[in-house]
Design a protein around this motif. Structure first.
Motif, short mmCIF file in Angstrom:
data_model
loop_
_atom_site.label_atom_id
_atom_site.label_comp_id
_atom_site.label_asym_id
_atom_site.label_seq_id
_atom_site.Cartn_x
_atom_site.Cartn_y
_atom_site.Cartn_z
N LEU A 127 13.05 -23.43 2.00
CA LEU A 127 13.92 -24.01 3.01
C LEU A 127 14.69 -25.18 2.40
CD1 LEU A 127 14.84 -24.18 5.99
CD2 LEU A 127 12.87 -25.68 6.42
N ILE A 128 16.01 -25.14 2.49
CA ILE A 128 16.88 -26.23 2.01
C ILE A 128 17.37 -27.00 3.22
CG2 ILE A 128 18.97 -26.80 0.70
CD1 ILE A 128 18.71 -23.98 -0.58
N ILE A 129 17.07 -28.29 3.27
CA ILE A 129 17.42 -29.10 4.44
C ILE A 129 18.46 -30.15 4.06
CG2 ILE A 129 16.60 -30.71 6.20
CD1 ILE A 129 13.90 -29.36 6.09
N SER A 184 19.03 -22.15 4.34
CA SER A 184 19.68 -23.46 4.41
C SER A 184 19.83 -23.90 5.86
CB SER A 184 21.05 -23.40 3.74
OG SER A 184 21.64 -24.67 3.69
N VAL A 185 19.43 -25.15 6.12
CA VAL A 185 19.49 -25.71 7.47
C VAL A 185 20.20 -27.06 7.42
CG1 VAL A 185 18.14 -26.62 9.40
CG2 VAL A 185 17.40 -24.55 8.24
N ALA A 207 13.57 -38.00 15.11
CA ALA A 207 12.36 -37.19 14.96
C ALA A 207 12.33 -36.01 15.93
CB ALA A 207 11.13 -38.06 15.14
N GLU A 208 12.80 -36.23 17.17
CA GLU A 208 12.75 -35.16 18.17
C GLU A 208 13.66 -34.00 17.78
OE1 GLU A 208 13.55 -38.28 18.78
OE2 GLU A 208 11.74 -39.08 19.76
N ILE A 209 14.84 -34.33 17.25
CA ILE A 209 15.80 -33.30 16.84
C ILE A 209 15.26 -32.53 15.64
CG2 ILE A 209 18.15 -32.84 16.09
CD1 ILE A 209 17.91 -33.91 18.93
N ILE A 210 14.68 -33.26 14.68
CA ILE A 210 14.10 -32.61 13.50
C ILE A 210 12.97 -31.67 13.92
CG2 ILE A 210 12.71 -33.02 11.42
CD1 ILE A 210 14.38 -35.54 10.98
N LYS A 211 12.12 -32.13 14.83
CA LYS A 211 11.00 -31.30 15.29
C LYS A 211 11.51 -30.03 15.97
CE LYS A 211 6.77 -31.44 18.07
NZ LYS A 211 6.87 -30.03 18.43
N GLU A 212 12.48 -30.19 16.84
CA GLU A 212 13.02 -29.02 17.55
C GLU A 212 13.60 -28.00 16.57
OE1 GLU A 212 16.66 -28.04 20.69
OE2 GLU A 212 15.87 -30.09 20.53
N LYS A 213 14.35 -28.49 15.60
CA LYS A 213 15.00 -27.60 14.64
C LYS A 213 13.98 -26.92 13.74
CE LYS A 213 18.99 -26.23 12.80
NZ LYS A 213 20.08 -25.61 13.56
#
Length: 351
Positions: free
Chosen positions: A193-195, A230-231, A238-244
């Motif tokens: 996974l590429i972030i 790739s993302v 943190a909430e957005i990262i967790k959801e994604k």
């Protein structure tokens, strides 16, 4: 060979030291015959002016400008090159070197443009900046060139611009180093996974370079045959990262490694800990305090250091040598890439 002095030239030409000084430094009116005589003597004796002494005795301030993202708790990386700039100014204080520091929101192109306009209005003797936004940075360089203001890039560069110098790592190479580390540590069929923690990735130069380098490694020589997913996460809460990531990992059960293209790898490490995930190799950039914390805990596997303090320090020194000392400057100053692991962190010394 004895080095000739202005006093010696004056004696040979039969004129005063002041007259020689005016001719050599192109100040004031001097008769053409006298000028030619002085220049002839200087050339015959290979006269070299003491530029350092001249800079020391100058009463005129030399004002440079720097333009960096605002260092924040969430984006502390930029404090390091800023510290390097400040240390260079302290070292050059005797030469009347000053730096006006300008800052912009890392995710706001319009704020970047406004700060560039303020710098152009200041009309500094030189500029140090990181061309984070490709399009806006290129437009800024064109305006600097039109005004005859030299500029030095740090952290990344725009090749099609007429920059004085670049000080930093090779982003493409940094991506390949990250790929090499991951390639050794995961199965050949494991997915990666590429972030990219960035908004409008196409316009963020350094992250693109690292991503391209990372992918090129697996095309050229990598053993891993798994998927490269790739993302892009435009907001780093943190909430957005967790959801994604919850969604990505739920749909891709074979992810064995994560490559974070920037310095906020600690945000991904925090997610992995909170999600009780411990079997994924994680690689990112920059030994900032937050990253070191999670490296020691083991949720970050490797950190790649690009020496940001040295980038800021050397960039100011290059402007000084070019503007005040008229030295030839090496155009590309690539700094070494260091790999920091849990085992080597106690030996690592950051500025």
């Amino acid at each position: 060979m004895v080095k000739i002095r202005i006093k010696d030239i004056a004696e040979q030409a039969g004129v005063s030291v002041g007259t020689v000084d005016r001719v050599l430094h192109n100040r004031g009116e001097v008769a053409e015959e006298t000028r030619n005589k002085i220049l002839g003597i200087a050339k015959a004796n290979n006269y070299q002016p003491n530029l350092i002494a001249r800079a020391l005795t100058s009463k005129k301030q030399c004002i440079f400008a720097s333009l960096l993202p605002t260092p924040t708790e969430d984006d502390i990386f930029w404090q390091s090159p800023l510290n390097g700039i400040s240390d260079a100014v302290s070292e050059l204080e005797q030469f009347q070197v000053k730096v006006s520091k300008f800052f912009f929101d890392h995710f706001n192109e319009q704020d970047f443009i406004q700060q560039t306009e303020a710098i152009l209005a200041l009309n500094p003797a030189g500029v140090v900046f990181s061309p984070i936004f490709s399009k806006e940075s290129l437009e800024f360089t064109q305006k600097l060139e039109k005004k005859g203001i030299p500029y030095v890039f740090i952290e990344s560069k725009i090749d099609q611009s007429n920059y004085l110098a670049y000080v930093g790592s090779d982003g493409f190479c940094g991506g390949r180093v990250a790929a090499n580390l991951i390639d050794f540590g995961i199965p050949e069929n494991g997915d990666i996974l590429i972030i990219n923690l960035a908004k409008n990735l196409e316009n963020v130069l350094r992250l693109n370079e690292r991503t391209q380098g990372f992918l090129s490694y697996f095309i050229d020589k990598g053993k891993n045959q798994g998927l490269k997913i790739s993302v892009e996460i435009s907001v780093s809460e943190a909430e957005i990262i967790k959801e994604k990531l919850d969604s990505v990992l739920a749909n891709n059960k074979n992810i064995k490694a994560i490559f974070v293209t920037g310095s906020k790898v600690y945000k991904i490490a925090r997610y992995l800990i909170n999600s009780n995930i411990s079997d994924i190799i994680t690689v990112g950039f920059d030994p900032i305090e937050q990253n070191i914390k999670y490296l020691k805990q083991g949720s970050i596997s490797f950190i790649i250091d690009q020496h940001p303090h040295q980038q800021g320090f050397m960039a100011i020194k290059k402007l000084f040598e070019h503007v005040l000392l008229n030295h030839e400057i090496s155009k590309d100053e690539y700094l070494p890439i260091d790999i920091i692991s849990q085992e080597s962190i106690q030996l690592y010394k950051a500025f």
